[in-house]
Design a protein around this motif. Structure first.
Motif, PDB file in Angstrom:
ATOM      1  N   GLU A  71       0.830  -1.211   0.000  1.00  0.00           N
ATOM      2  CA  GLU A  71       0.000   0.000   0.000  1.00  0.00           C
ATOM      3  C   GLU A  71       0.863   1.260   0.000  1.00  0.00           C
ATOM      4  O   GLU A  71       0.437   2.318  -0.465  1.00  0.00           O
ATOM      5  CB  GLU A  71      -0.922  -0.002   1.229  1.00  0.00           C
ATOM      6  N   GLN A  72       2.094   1.126   0.514  1.00  0.00           N
ATOM      7  CA  GLN A  72       3.024   2.265   0.524  1.00  0.00           C
ATOM      8  C   GLN A  72       3.852   2.340  -0.769  1.00  0.00           C
ATOM      9  O   GLN A  72       4.779   3.155  -0.879  1.00  0.00           O
ATOM     10  CB  GLN A  72       3.986   2.143   1.726  1.00  0.00           C
ATOM     11  N   LYS A  73       3.523   1.445  -1.757  1.00  0.00           N
ATOM     12  CA  LYS A  73       4.237   1.380  -3.039  1.00  0.00           C
ATOM     13  C   LYS A  73       5.679   0.884  -2.874  1.00  0.00           C
ATOM     14  O   LYS A  73       6.511   1.097  -3.758  1.00  0.00           O
ATOM     15  CB  LYS A  73       4.257   2.756  -3.739  1.00  0.00           C
ATOM     16  N   LYS A  74       5.990   0.228  -1.789  1.00  0.00           N
ATOM     17  CA  LYS A  74       7.318  -0.366  -1.578  1.00  0.00           C
ATOM     18  C   LYS A  74       7.207  -1.851  -1.908  1.00  0.00           C
ATOM     19  O   LYS A  74       7.162  -2.719  -1.036  1.00  0.00           O
ATOM     20  CB  LYS A  74       7.766  -0.144  -0.133  1.00  0.00           C
ATOM     21  N   ILE A  75       7.148  -2.125  -3.216  1.00  0.00           N
ATOM     22  CA  ILE A  75       6.798  -3.465  -3.683  1.00  0.00           C
ATOM     23  C   ILE A  75       7.869  -4.493  -3.352  1.00  0.00           C
ATOM     24  O   ILE A  75       7.556  -5.638  -3.008  1.00  0.00           O
ATOM     25  CB  ILE A  75       6.533  -3.442  -5.201  1.00  0.00           C
ATOM     26  N   ASP A  76       9.153  -4.113  -3.443  1.00  0.00           N
ATOM     27  CA  ASP A  76      10.234  -5.064  -3.124  1.00  0.00           C
ATOM     28  C   ASP A  76      10.119  -5.563  -1.687  1.00  0.00           C
ATOM     29  O   ASP A  76      10.275  -6.758  -1.414  1.00  0.00           O
ATOM     30  CB  ASP A  76      11.602  -4.407  -3.337  1.00  0.00           C
ATOM     31  N   SER A  77       9.850  -4.629  -0.767  1.00  0.00           N
ATOM     32  CA  SER A  77       9.667  -5.013   0.645  1.00  0.00           C
ATOM     33  C   SER A  77       8.434  -5.882   0.817  1.00  0.00           C
ATOM     34  O   SER A  77       8.429  -6.845   1.600  1.00  0.00           O
ATOM     35  CB  SER A  77       9.555  -3.769   1.523  1.00  0.00           C
ATOM     36  N   ALA A  78       7.386  -5.536   0.065  1.00  0.00           N
ATOM     37  CA  ALA A  78       6.151  -6.323   0.137  1.00  0.00           C
ATOM     38  C   ALA A  78       6.415  -7.764  -0.275  1.00  0.00           C
ATOM     39  O   ALA A  78       5.994  -8.722   0.400  1.00  0.00           O
ATOM     40  CB  ALA A  78       5.077  -5.699  -0.752  1.00  0.00           C
ATOM     41  N   VAL A  79       7.132  -7.953  -1.398  1.00  0.00           N
ATOM     42  CA  VAL A  79       7.447  -9.297  -1.889  1.00  0.00           C
ATOM     43  C   VAL A  79       8.286 -10.060  -0.864  1.00  0.00           C
ATOM     44  O   VAL A  79       8.055 -11.254  -0.615  1.00  0.00           O
ATOM     45  CB  VAL A  79       8.196  -9.214  -3.244  1.00  0.00           C
ATOM     46  N   PHE A  80       9.224  -9.376  -0.243  1.00  0.00           N
ATOM     47  CA  PHE A  80      10.078 -10.012   0.765  1.00  0.00           C
ATOM     48  C   PHE A  80       9.241 -10.626   1.890  1.00  0.00           C
ATOM     49  O   PHE A  80       9.431 -11.791   2.268  1.00  0.00           O
ATOM     50  CB  PHE A  80      11.067  -8.971   1.318  1.00  0.00           C
ATOM     51  N   TYR A  81       8.312  -9.837   2.417  1.00  0.00           N
ATOM     52  CA  TYR A  81       7.486 -10.333   3.537  1.00  0.00           C
ATOM     53  C   TYR A  81       6.474 -11.374   3.072  1.00  0.00           C
ATOM     54  O   TYR A  81       6.177 -12.340   3.791  1.00  0.00           O
ATOM     55  CB  TYR A  81       6.794  -9.168   4.242  1.00  0.00           C
ATOM     56  N   TYR A  82       5.925 -11.205   1.857  1.00  0.00           N
ATOM     57  CA  TYR A  82       4.999 -12.209   1.326  1.00  0.00           C
ATOM     58  C   TYR A  82       5.699 -13.567   1.196  1.00  0.00           C
ATOM     59  O   TYR A  82       5.125 -14.616   1.520  1.00  0.00           O
ATOM     60  CB  TYR A  82       4.479 -11.790  -0.051  1.00  0.00           C
ATOM     61  N   GLN A  83       6.956 -13.549   0.696  1.00  0.00           N
ATOM     62  CA  GLN A  83       7.701 -14.789   0.504  1.00  0.00           C
ATOM     63  C   GLN A  83       7.988 -15.489   1.835  1.00  0.00           C
ATOM     64  O   GLN A  83       7.898 -16.714   1.944  1.00  0.00           O
ATOM     65  CB  GLN A  83       9.029 -14.495  -0.234  1.00  0.00           C
ATOM     66  N   ARG A  84       8.321 -14.707   2.849  1.00  0.00           N
ATOM     67  CA  ARG A  84       8.581 -15.286   4.175  1.00  0.00           C
ATOM     68  C   ARG A  84       7.301 -15.920   4.742  1.00  0.00           C
ATOM     69  O   ARG A  84       7.341 -16.995   5.357  1.00  0.00           O
ATOM     70  CB  ARG A  84       9.104 -14.217   5.130  1.00  0.00           C
ATOM     71  N   ALA A  85       6.179 -15.232   4.537  1.00  0.00           N
ATOM     72  CA  ALA A  85       4.892 -15.761   5.004  1.00  0.00           C
ATOM     73  C   ALA A  85       4.550 -17.047   4.263  1.00  0.00           C
ATOM     74  O   ALA A  85       4.086 -18.030   4.864  1.00  0.00           O
ATOM     75  CB  ALA A  85       3.792 -14.725   4.803  1.00  0.00           C
ATOM     76  N   LEU A  86       4.795 -17.061   2.941  1.00  0.00           N
ATOM     77  CA  LEU A  86       4.484 -18.233   2.125  1.00  0.00           C
ATOM     78  C   LEU A  86       5.331 -19.436   2.542  1.00  0.00           C
ATOM     79  O   LEU A  86       4.849 -20.571   2.553  1.00  0.00           O
ATOM     80  CB  LEU A  86       4.710 -17.919   0.645  1.00  0.00           C
ATOM     81  N   GLN A  87       6.583 -19.180   2.890  1.00  0.00           N
ATOM     82  CA  GLN A  87       7.470 -20.258   3.323  1.00  0.00           C
ATOM     83  C   GLN A  87       6.896 -20.975   4.551  1.00  0.00           C
ATOM     84  O   GLN A  87       6.872 -22.208   4.615  1.00  0.00           O
ATOM     85  CB  GLN A  87       8.858 -19.677   3.638  1.00  0.00           C
ATOM     86  N   ILE A  88       6.416 -20.198   5.539  1.00  0.00           N
ATOM     87  CA  ILE A  88       5.812 -20.789   6.751  1.00  0.00           C
ATOM     88  C   ILE A  88       4.526 -21.533   6.406  1.00  0.00           C
ATOM     89  O   ILE A  88       4.285 -22.652   6.876  1.00  0.00           O
ATOM     90  CB  ILE A  88       5.532 -19.695   7.810  1.00  0.00           C
ATOM     91  N   ALA A  89       3.694 -20.926   5.554  1.00  0.00           N
ATOM     92  CA  ALA A  89       2.414 -21.546   5.169  1.00  0.00           C
ATOM     93  C   ALA A  89       2.642 -22.866   4.457  1.00  0.00           C
ATOM     94  O   ALA A  89       1.888 -23.836   4.654  1.00  0.00           O
ATOM     95  CB  ALA A  89       1.619 -20.587   4.285  1.00  0.00           C
ATOM     96  N   ASN A  90       3.694 -22.929   3.623  1.00  0.00           N
ATOM     97  CA  ASN A  90       4.007 -24.175   2.906  1.00  0.00           C
ATOM     98  C   ASN A  90       4.441 -25.278   3.854  1.00  0.00           C
ATOM     99  O   ASN A  90       4.046 -26.437   3.722  1.00  0.00           O
ATOM    100  CB  ASN A  90       5.112 -23.922   1.873  1.00  0.00           C
ATOM    101  N   ILE A  91       5.256 -24.900   4.840  1.00  0.00           N
ATOM    102  CA  ILE A  91       5.791 -25.902   5.769  1.00  0.00           C
ATOM    103  C   ILE A  91       4.677 -26.525   6.609  1.00  0.00           C
ATOM    104  O   ILE A  91       4.626 -27.747   6.802  1.00  0.00           O
ATOM    105  CB  ILE A  91       6.866 -25.268   6.692  1.00  0.00           C
ATOM    106  N   TYR A  92       3.763 -25.678   7.092  1.00  0.00           N
ATOM    107  CA  TYR A  92       2.756 -26.155   8.054  1.00  0.00           C
ATOM    108  C   TYR A  92       1.363 -26.350   7.451  1.00  0.00           C
ATOM    109  O   TYR A  92       0.407 -26.632   8.164  1.00  0.00           O
ATOM    110  CB  TYR A  92       2.699 -25.194   9.250  1.00  0.00           C
ATOM    111  N   GLY A  93       1.258 -26.189   6.143  1.00  0.00           N
ATOM    112  CA  GLY A  93      -0.009 -26.482   5.468  1.00  0.00           C
ATOM    113  C   GLY A  93      -1.129 -25.506   5.762  1.00  0.00           C
ATOM    114  O   GLY A  93      -2.299 -25.902   5.821  1.00  0.00           O
ATOM    115  N   PHE A  94      -0.784 -24.221   5.952  1.00  0.00           N
ATOM    116  CA  PHE A  94      -1.818 -23.205   6.184  1.00  0.00           C
ATOM    117  C   PHE A  94      -2.414 -22.783   4.838  1.00  0.00           C
ATOM    118  O   PHE A  94      -2.165 -21.682   4.324  1.00  0.00           O
ATOM    119  CB  PHE A  94      -1.233 -21.989   6.912  1.00  0.00           C
ATOM    120  N   ASN A  95      -3.206 -23.682   4.251  1.00  0.00           N
ATOM    121  CA  ASN A  95      -3.718 -23.453   2.892  1.00  0.00           C
ATOM    122  C   ASN A  95      -4.602 -22.220   2.787  1.00  0.00           C
ATOM    123  O   ASN A  95      -4.622 -21.533   1.766  1.00  0.00           O
ATOM    124  CB  ASN A  95      -4.501 -24.678   2.418  1.00  0.00           C
ATOM    125  N   GLU A  96      -5.360 -21.953   3.852  1.00  0.00           N
ATOM    126  CA  GLU A  96      -6.237 -20.775   3.842  1.00  0.00           C
ATOM    127  C   GLU A  96      -5.418 -19.510   3.640  1.00  0.00           C
ATOM    128  O   GLU A  96      -5.805 -18.609   2.884  1.00  0.00           O
ATOM    129  CB  GLU A  96      -7.022 -20.707   5.154  1.00  0.00           C
TER     130      GLU A  96
END
Length: 517
Positions: free
Chosen positions: A240-265
Motif C-alpha cells: 500500500e506504501q508502493k514499496k513493492i520489493d519489501s512487500a514481496v520479501f514479507y509475502y515470501q517469508r509468510a508463504l514459506q511458513i504456510a508451505n511448511i505447516y499447510g496453512f492453505n487458507e
C-alpha cells in the motif's frame, strides 16, 4: 519373601498409575498452542482428549476438542470438515447447556460461512456466539469476545473501515482484560495484526507500523500461524506504501511458513498478493507462476467448499422443512383442540342453559305456589323415638280431640313466634313448652304436617328464609353462613344441603336467579 515384596511393589505401582487422572485443562491448552504451530501435531493430542473425555464423561472438553479440530481444518481450507466438527461441538454444548462451547462453535461456524460467501448465515452465527458470552467476565469470556470481534472483520468489505477499526479496538480491549499474561500476549498478537492491516488500508501507515511492532514483540518464535499472518500483513502494508520489493520479501517469508505447516487458507491470500506484487514489478514470469499456484490452490479446495456450501444450504432447507412440517402438525393439533374445546363449550353452554331454565322454573314455582313439600324416603338411621312413634301410629294410639287441638294451636303459635329458628330447638323442648309428651307431639306432627319432627323444623326454616329472600332485598346480600346462622343451622354446609333438598337448587344459585327476575 521376595515374591511378597515384588507383589506389593506391583500393587503400589498399579494404584499409582490409576490414581493419576487425565489433565484435561493442560492437555487442551497444549493442543491449542500446537494448532498455531503445527496443526497435525495438535490433532494427535486432540484425539487423546476426545477418547478420555468420552470415557470420563467430560462433555465440555469434548466440545472444546471438536472446536479445535474445526479450527485445524479451517487452517487447511477444509471447509466441509470444519463445519462437521463445529456441528459436533455445537450439538454437545447445547445438550449440556455449555455457553462457552456454544460460543466457540458459533464463532468457528460464522468464520467459515464468511469464507464461503454465506454472509447472512455468518452474521447470524457470530451474533449467536457473542450473545452466549456477553455477560461472561472471566478470562475465558474476555478471550472469546475478543476472538468473535476479530471474526466479524471477515464479514466487512474493504470500504467499511470505521467498522473494521471498531471491531479491532473492541478485540484489543477484551484481550487486555485477560489476567493470564501469556494468553493475553498470544491473543493480542492477532488483534494488533488486524488493526495494523486496517490502518494500512486507510493509509495510516505510522499507526499500522506501531501495531505490527506490538504484534512482533508479543508473538512467540514458534507460533507459526500468527507469525505467518504478521509477515503477510506487513507485506500488504508495504504494498500500500508502493514499496513493492519489501512487500514481496514479507509475502515470501509468510508463504514459506504456510508451505511448511499447510496453512492453505493463508496460502491462497499470499499467492494472490504475490501475483499482484510481481505484476507491479513488471515480472510477468513470477506473476504467472503465483497466479497458477493461486488458481491451483483455489481449484483444489473449490470442490470441498462447494460440498460445504451445499451441505449448509441443504441443512437449512431441511430445518426449514422440519419447522414447516412441525408448524403444520401444530396447526392440525390446534385445530383439533379448538374443535374439542368448541364441542366442550357447546356442551357446557347447553347444560348451563338447561340449568338456568330449571332454576327459573323453580323460582317461578316458588313465587306462585311457595315451597312444595317433598316426600322423604325412609331414613335408615332414623332415631329410636321416631321408630316408636311409627309403631304407635300403626297401633292406633288414642289421643283425645281436645289434646290434639291444643297441640295444633301450640304448633301454630310456635310457627308464628319463629321459635323454630332457635339453635336449641328439639322435640323434648317443644313438648315441654306445649306440656305434652313427645309421643303425642310426634303423632300430631306426623298426622297433620306429614313430616317427622326434624323434617318439620327444616321445612319451617327453609320456608322462612325463602320468603325473606323473595321479599326483602337485604337478605340477598348476606353470605350463606349468615343465612345459616339466622335459621339456626350449626354450619353453612348443613343449611345448603337442606336448602337444596327442599327447594331444588343451592341457596347461592337461588339468590342469583332471584336477582334476574
Amino acid at each position: 519373601m521376595k515374591k511378597k515384596i515384588l507383589f506389593l511393589f506391583f500393587v503400589i505401582f498399579f494404584m499409582h498409575i490409576h490414581s493419576q487422572t487425565f489433565d484435561f485443562e493442560n492437555k487442551y491448552k497444549y493442543a491449542r498452542s500446537l494448532s498455531n504451530k503445527n496443526p497435525d501435531s495438535s490433532e494427535i493430542v486432540l484425539d487423546q482428549i476426545i477418547e478420555f473425555a468420552k470415557k470420563e464423561n467430560q462433555p465440555n472438553y469434548l466440545a472444546k476438542a471438536y472446536y479445535l479440530k474445526s479450527f485445524n481444518s479451517y487452517l487447511k481450507s477444509d471447509a466441509k470438515t470444519t463445519l462437521d466438527f463445529t456441528e459436533k461441538a455445537l450439538h454437545i454444548s447445547e445438550k449440556n447447556n455449555y455457553p462457552v462451547g456454544k460460543a466457540l462453535a458459533y464463532r468457528m461456524q460464522g468464520t467459515q460461512y464468511a469464507k464461503l460467501g454465506l454472509l447472512k448465515e455468518s452474521s447470524e452465527s457470530l451474533n449467536n456466539a457473542i450473545s452466549e458470552v456477553k455477560n461472561d467476565n472471566t478470562d475465558e469470556g474476555h478471550e472469546l469476545k475478543g476472538m468473535i470481534y476479530n471474526s466479524f472483520l471477515i464479514l466487512l468489505n474493504q470500504k467499511e473501515y470505521a467498522k473494521k477499526e471498531y471491531y479491532s479496538k473492541n478485540a484489543i480491549q477484551e484481550f487486555k482484560k485477560i489476567k493470564n499474561s501469556a494468553r493475553r500476549s498470544e491473543l493480542l498478537v492477532s488483534a494488533y495484526t488486524n488493526m495494523g492491516y486496517t490502518f494500512s488500508e486507510i493509509k495510516r501507515f505510522e499507526e499500522a507500523k506501531a501495531c505490527f511492532k506490538n504484534a512482533l514483540a508479543l508473538v512467540g518464535i514458534d507460533n507459526n500461524y500468527l507469525r505467518c499472518n504478521i509477515l503477510h500483513d506487513l507485506g500488504f502494508s508495504f504494498s500500500e506504501q508502493k514499496k513493492i520489493d519489501s512487500a514481496v520479501f514479507y509475502y515470501q517469508r509468510a508463504l514459506q511458513i504456510a508451505n511448511i505447516y499447510g496453512f492453505n487458507e493463508k496460502k491462497i491470500e499470499i499467492t494472490e498478493n504475490l501475483e499482484k506484487a510481481y505484476g507491479k514489478l513488471n515480472d510477468p514470469a513470477n506473476a504467472k507462476k503465483y497466479k497458477i499456484e493461486h488458481l491451483e490452490l483455489k481449484d483444489s479446495i473449490a470442490y470441498n467448499q462447494k460440498m460445504a456450501v451445499n451441505k449448509t444450504l441443504s441443512a437449512k432447507e431441511k430445518k426449514f422443512d422440519e419447522k414447516l412440517s412441525e408448524s403444520h402438525s401444530i396447526s392440525k393439533g390446534l385445530i383439533a383442540v379448538c374443535i374439542i374445546l368448541i364441542l366442550i363449550l357447546g356442551i357446557v353452554i347447553f347444560k348451563a342453559i338447561r340449568i338456568r331454565k330449571k332454576h327459573m322454573e323453580i323460582i317461578s314455582q316458588v313465587y306462585q305456589n311457595g315451597i312444595t313439600p317433598i316426600s322423604y324416603e325412609e331414613d335408615i338411621q332414623e332415631s329410636s323415638e321416631d321408630h316408636e312413634t311409627n309403631k304407635s301410629i300403626t297401633q292406633d294410639i288414642k289421643i283425645s280431640p281436645e289434646l290434639e287441638e291444643n297441640i295444633l294451636i301450640g304448633l301454630e303459635n310456635f310457627e308464628k313466634s319463629l321459635h323454630f329458628n332457635s339453635k336449641n330447638i328439639s322435640r323434648y323442648n317443644l313438648a315441654n313448652e306445649l306440656n305434652v309428651n313427645t309421643k303425642y307431639l310426634s303423632l300430631v306432627i306426623k298426622k297433620h304436617k306429614n313430616f317427622n319432627f326434624n323434617q318439620y323444623i327444616n321445612h319451617l326454616r327453609i320456608n322462612f328464609i325463602v320468603d325473606k329472600l323473595k321479599n326483602e332485598l337485604q337478605y340477598r346480600k348476606y353470605k350463606i353462613n349468615h343465612l345459616a346462622e339466622i335459621t339456626g343451622y350449626s354450619s353453612h354446609s348443613a343449611f345448603s344441603l337442606e336448602f337444596k333438598k327442599i327447594v331444588g337448587i343451592h341457596p347461592s344459585a337461588f339468590i342469583k336467579a332471584l336477582d334476574k327476575v
